[in-house]
Design a protein around this motif. Structure first.
Motif, PDB file in Angstrom:
ATOM      1  N   UNK A  62       1.414   7.649  19.065  1.00 31.49           N
ATOM      2  CA  UNK A  62       1.184   6.688  17.990  1.00 31.49           C
ATOM      3  C   UNK A  62       1.817   7.105  16.666  1.00 31.49           C
ATOM      4  N   UNK A  63       1.766   8.408  16.349  1.00 32.54           N
ATOM      5  CA  UNK A  63       2.329   8.834  15.064  1.00 32.54           C
ATOM      6  C   UNK A  63       3.836   8.696  15.052  1.00 32.54           C
ATOM      7  N   UNK A  64       4.480   9.055  16.137  1.00 31.87           N
ATOM      8  CA  UNK A  64       5.934   8.888  16.186  1.00 31.87           C
ATOM      9  C   UNK A  64       6.311   7.407  16.117  1.00 31.87           C
ATOM     10  N   UNK A  82       6.037   6.383  12.490  1.00 35.74           N
ATOM     11  CA  UNK A  82       7.191   6.845  11.712  1.00 35.74           C
ATOM     12  C   UNK A  82       8.401   5.938  11.959  1.00 35.74           C
ATOM     13  N   UNK A  83       8.619   5.558  13.198  1.00 36.18           N
ATOM     14  CA  UNK A  83       9.739   4.668  13.506  1.00 36.18           C
ATOM     15  C   UNK A  83       9.585   3.325  12.789  1.00 36.18           C
ATOM     16  N   UNK A  84       8.357   2.800  12.748  1.00 34.93           N
ATOM     17  CA  UNK A  84       8.130   1.498  12.110  1.00 34.93           C
ATOM     18  C   UNK A  84       8.282   1.567  10.593  1.00 34.93           C
ATOM     19  N   UNK A  85       7.968   2.724  10.013  1.00 30.93           N
ATOM     20  CA  UNK A  85       7.956   2.833   8.562  1.00 30.93           C
ATOM     21  C   UNK A  85       9.154   3.611   8.015  1.00 30.93           C
ATOM     22  N   UNK A  96      10.838   3.311   4.390  1.00 26.32           N
ATOM     23  CA  UNK A  96       9.861   2.809   3.419  1.00 26.32           C
ATOM     24  C   UNK A  96       9.374   3.990   2.574  1.00 26.32           C
ATOM     25  N   UNK A  97       9.952   4.215   1.393  1.00 23.12           N
ATOM     26  CA  UNK A  97       9.603   5.391   0.584  1.00 23.12           C
ATOM     27  C   UNK A  97       8.122   5.495   0.256  1.00 23.12           C
ATOM     28  N   UNK A  98       7.449   4.359   0.154  1.00 19.34           N
ATOM     29  CA  UNK A  98       6.028   4.409  -0.162  1.00 19.34           C
ATOM     30  C   UNK A  98       5.172   4.959   0.956  1.00 19.34           C
ATOM     31  N   UNK A  99       5.702   4.925   2.180  1.00 17.18           N
ATOM     32  CA  UNK A  99       4.943   5.408   3.326  1.00 17.18           C
ATOM     33  C   UNK A  99       5.362   6.806   3.756  1.00 17.18           C
TER      34      UNK A  99
END
Length: 252
Positions: A138-140, A143-146, A149-152
């Motif tokens: 889920x974490x990887x 990361x791929x989805x975000x 996105x500098x805010x994330x």
């Protein structure tokens, strides 16, 4: 006549096989898994385990130090033979795990934020290392989805990316850093910063640490099988347990 027969036998006898070239396996510094001294590899659990396992199968390893994303590209292009601890990648054939590593979130000691699932990351910028895998789950995916996105996410790059993230955390340039537990312990000791840090929760799933070979390389399956056989021998003999103790890793 005897001389003629002797020369004839020599000509007909098979020539000895040329010794195989060492396997060139690469990654960046990520101690205690891949450790460096200057610009050269200086051991590490993955380095020593892979070398020992392949040596048991009559193969030699030449470890190389380079950024992880470059090591993956060089492997896929056939310029080197494999990469230590890559993320899941369809271009790579991954070995059996040599170890498992848990990634955790770190803040400064005074922070009250705590990881409690992906929803707790909303509104939180997390320092990560670009191209690294953290849980093959889920974490990887997060990361791929975000990505971008500098805010994330605040990605760090290069061979000193982990140290860069720690220093950004210590200097207040990012509030949360995600790093593998054993790696952060080494970095914090190096920077004499352990007392200033707080572990703020860990990912549910541990990351399997493998060696990746180019999926289309004609020797990839043979190297994968040789590594698996050698690791079984090292586990049975106690050599892997000794390596885990040496690098202060938990038994899996």
């Amino acid at each position: 006549m005897r001389t003629f027969l002797f020369l004839s036998m020599c000509l007909l006898a098979p020539l000895p096989l040329r010794a195989a070239e060492p396997l060139r396996l690469a990654s960046d510094a990520w101690c205690p898994f891949v450790c460096a001294s200057g610009e050269h590899v200086a051991g590490g659990y993955l380095v020593d385990a892979a070398a020992g396992a392949l040596a048991a199968q009559g193969m030699e390893v030449a470890p190389l130090l380079m950024p992880l994303n470059r090591a993956v590209q060089e492997t896929v292009r056939g310029r080197i033979d494999g990469v230590y601890a890559p993320a899941v990648d369809a271009r790579l054939r991954l070995s059996v795990p040599l170890a498992y590593s848990r990634a955790c979130f770190y803040t400064l000691a005074g922070s009250r934020w705590r990881y409690a699932g992906l929803a707790s990351l909303d509104g939180q910028q997390v320092g990560i290392i670009d191209e690294y895998g953290y849980d093959d789950g889920q974490m990887d995916d997060y990361i791929m989805r975000h990505r971008g996105q500098p805010g994330a996410l605040k990605p760090a790059y290069g061979q000193a990316a982990g140290l860069s993230n720690l220093r950004m955390l210590l200097h207040g340039r990012v509030a949360v850093v995600l790093e593998h537990e054993a790696v952060m312990a080494r970095l914090a000791a190096q920077e004499q910063a352990a007392a200033r840090l707080r572990r703020a929760g860990c990912l549910e799933r541990r990351l399997p640490l493998t060696v990746g070979f180019a999926a289309d390389h004609p020797m990839a399956a043979a190297w994968q099988a040789a590594l698996a056989s050698g690791l079984r021998e090292m586990e049975a003999s106690g050599a892997l347990q000794a390596l885990r103790r040496r690098y202060q890793l938990p038994d899996d």
